[in-house]
Design an enzyme around this catalytic site. Structure first.
Site, PDB file in Angstrom:
ATOM      1  N   GLY A 184       0.945  -1.320   0.052  1.00 26.86           N
ATOM      2  CA  GLY A 184       0.008  -0.125  -0.059  1.00 26.86           C
ATOM      3  C   GLY A 184       0.833   1.268  -0.181  1.00 26.86           C
ATOM      4  O   GLY A 184       0.344   2.342  -0.204  1.00 26.86           O
TER       5      GLY A 184
ATOM      6  N   ASP B  13       7.985  -7.692   5.010  1.00 26.73           N
ATOM      7  CA  ASP B  13       7.887  -8.405   3.791  1.00 26.73           C
ATOM      8  C   ASP B  13       6.568  -9.220   3.599  1.00 26.73           C
ATOM      9  O   ASP B  13       6.509  -9.942   4.788  1.00 26.73           O
ATOM     10  CB  ASP B  13       9.149  -9.065   3.403  1.00 26.73           C
ATOM     11  CG  ASP B  13       9.281  -9.863   2.151  1.00 26.73           C
ATOM     12  OD1 ASP B  13       8.538 -10.547   1.602  1.00 26.73           O
ATOM     13  OD2 ASP B  13      10.475  -9.681   1.576  1.00 26.73           O
TER      14      ASP B  13
ATOM     15  N   ALA C  20       1.113  -6.184  -3.008  1.00 33.09           N
ATOM     16  CA  ALA C  20       2.264  -6.433  -2.897  1.00 33.09           C
ATOM     17  C   ALA C  20       2.894  -7.351  -3.910  1.00 33.09           C
ATOM     18  O   ALA C  20       2.342  -8.619  -4.016  1.00 33.09           O
ATOM     19  CB  ALA C  20       2.554  -6.844  -1.348  1.00 33.09           C
ATOM     20  N   ALA C  21       3.447  -7.008  -4.831  1.00 33.31           N
ATOM     21  CA  ALA C  21       3.786  -7.793  -5.986  1.00 33.31           C
ATOM     22  C   ALA C  21       5.165  -7.137  -6.597  1.00 33.31           C
ATOM     23  O   ALA C  21       5.373  -5.925  -6.808  1.00 33.31           O
ATOM     24  CB  ALA C  21       2.811  -7.988  -7.106  1.00 33.31           C
TER      25      ALA C  21
ATOM     26  N   SER D 181      -3.930  -9.021 -13.344  1.00 34.55           N
ATOM     27  CA  SER D 181      -3.329  -7.959 -14.437  1.00 34.55           C
ATOM     28  C   SER D 181      -3.935  -8.456 -15.763  1.00 34.55           C
ATOM     29  O   SER D 181      -4.104  -9.631 -16.001  1.00 34.55           O
ATOM     30  CB  SER D 181      -1.857  -8.089 -14.529  1.00 34.55           C
ATOM     31  OG  SER D 181      -1.424  -7.850 -15.625  1.00 34.55           O
TER      32      SER D 181
ATOM     33  N   TYR E 224       5.933 -12.895 -15.088  1.00 30.45           N
ATOM     34  CA  TYR E 224       4.890 -12.216 -14.262  1.00 30.45           C
ATOM     35  C   TYR E 224       3.626 -12.684 -14.466  1.00 30.45           C
ATOM     36  O   TYR E 224       2.723 -12.683 -13.389  1.00 30.45           O
ATOM     37  CB  TYR E 224       5.244 -10.737 -14.715  1.00 30.45           C
ATOM     38  CG  TYR E 224       4.199  -9.730 -14.253  1.00 30.45           C
ATOM     39  CD1 TYR E 224       4.231  -9.216 -13.057  1.00 30.45           C
ATOM     40  CD2 TYR E 224       2.952  -9.236 -15.081  1.00 30.45           C
ATOM     41  CE1 TYR E 224       3.492  -8.352 -12.547  1.00 30.45           C
ATOM     42  CE2 TYR E 224       1.953  -8.088 -14.520  1.00 30.45           C
ATOM     43  CZ  TYR E 224       2.091  -7.969 -13.188  1.00 30.45           C
ATOM     44  OH  TYR E 224       1.272  -7.037 -12.726  1.00 30.45           O
TER      45      TYR E 224
END
Ligand code: UD1
Length: 364
Positions: free
Chosen positions: A10, A59, A80-81, A123, A177
């Protein structure tokens, strides 16, 4: 939905805007972020992150950090990526660890601390090539460009016209990815259904806007072009620059995320979030130069990036119907937002080094 929302990742570009959006709608926001150096430089709390955000530095692969972060959260938004398509093709272990293992660690933590809602940023890259139409009007799913074709510099899919891509298009995973993003989607939806946690995956299209890491050469193309132009250098365009994408303002993406958290109808769904419009990479470079008031033309490299696709833009019917999502920031307004934020900012242009990195590995 009310209460405390945990946003993993974030402190980043999309997450920090989502934090603003949620705070403005009365939620409490906690962030778990490791302040990755490639994005955050010195690892300090970013100045743009609202003071209303409770930031935990850690992490997402660390079970202890994640256990603390989920304590008392009512919902989780997992952002988170690692996000560079090109970089994922040689940092395979890192991308798999952060994106895949990180998600698994988060979900295990939710076994002990269930939440009311789980939202994942997936995505558009899971589609590979978007959907196409053949001359006879039939829809064509599952095309790709063989390497030999690209070696001849033939960039287009012969005789096919790109059309908006709906969620029903079969995934075609063309990069590490994309593979990890698809894995995250399946994992979260499977977990949500097994444990009765309403879960939604949003397939974000090319998100742009203020706060996108400018000096990260693996960031989105608009931020890369901005940092080139601000340094008086031409944007470097892969292929011939006529590939089409769907650029969606980060403000629209943040709103879509909030709507997805609040909507009962979004549970168990995968939804496209885009602008619903398409534009070529060349056009993006030209428009950005114009808005920034610089007279620099882009340079088409005539080379291709491994894992890249030719055209993909969103069919957003499902998000419209289930979330009441309607993009509100058109490309012109969105680029103006970006230009305003860019004014007076310095961007270190590291694109040459990154291009060299891909090139030396045969990925360009
Ligand atoms: C991007 C995101 C990915 C996100 C996806 C959603 C980044 C790093 N990647 O991937 O996380 O899931 O959108 O749609 O933000 N290009 C150039 N010159 C450059 C860089 C890129 O011509 O210097 C071209 C690329 O070849 C590609 C297009 O611009 O055709 C977009 O590239 P990029 O911004 O990296 O986005 P995606 O690969 O679509």
């Amino acid at each position: 939905m009310a209460g405390t929302i945990l946003i993993t990742g974030g402190a980043g570009f999309i997450g920090s805007h989502l934090a603003d959006e949620l705070l403005a709608h009365g939620y409490r926001v906690r962030v778990l972020d490791d302040l990755t150096p490639q994005v955050h430089g010195g690892g300090e709390r970013p100045e743009y992150l609202s003071s209303g955000v409770e930031l935990l530095v850690g992490d997402v692969r660390d079970p202890d950090a994640v256990a603390k972060a989920v304590e008392g959260a009512d919902a989780v938004v997992h952002l988170a990526a690692r996000v560079g398509v090109g970089q994922s093709m040689y940092e395979l272990a890192e991308y798999t660890a952060v994106n895949s293992l990180g998600t698994a660690v988060l979900l295990e933590a939710l076994l002990h601390r269930p939440v009311e809602r789980l939202l994942l940023a997936s995505s558009m890259s899971v589609y590979g090539e978007g959907l196409y139409r053949a001359p006879d009007g039939s829809l064509v799913d599952g095309v790709e460009r063989p390497r030999e074709q690209l070696e001849r510099g033939e960039w287009e899919l012969d005789g096919l016209e790109p059309v908006p891509t709906p969620e029903t298009k079969q995934p075609a995973l063309a990069s590490v990815y994309a593979l990890t993003k698809y894995g995250q989607e399946r994992l979260c939806l499977m977990f949500g259904s097994a444990y009765g946690i309403p879960t939604t995956a949003l397939r974000l299209f090319n998100t742009y806007g203020p706060r996108q890491a400018l000096s990260n050469p693996y960031t989105g193309v608009l931020a890369i072009f901005a940092s080139r132009l601000l340094n008086g250098r031409p944007p470097l365009v892969f292929e011939d620059g006529r590939q089409r994408r769907d650029f969606v303002s980060v403000f629209d993406v943040a709103r879509a995320c909030r709507l997805a958290l609040e909507s009962d109808r979004a549970a168990g769904q995968v939804l496209n979030v885009g602008s619903g419009e398409s534009v070529t990479v060349l056009e993006i470079a030209e428009r950005l130069a114009r808005i920034l008031g610089v007279d620099i033309e882009s340079e088409a490299l005539g080379r291709w990036r491994a894992g890249d696709i030719r055209h993909c833009f969103a069919d957003i019917t499902r998000a419209r119907e289930l979330l009441g999502y309607e993009p509100q920031v058109d490309l012109e307004a969105g680029m103006r937002d970006l230009a305003e934020w860019l004014a007076g900012r310095t961007a270190v242009d590291r694109v040459d080094a990154a291009t060299q990195e891909l090139s030396s590995r045969g990925l360009l």
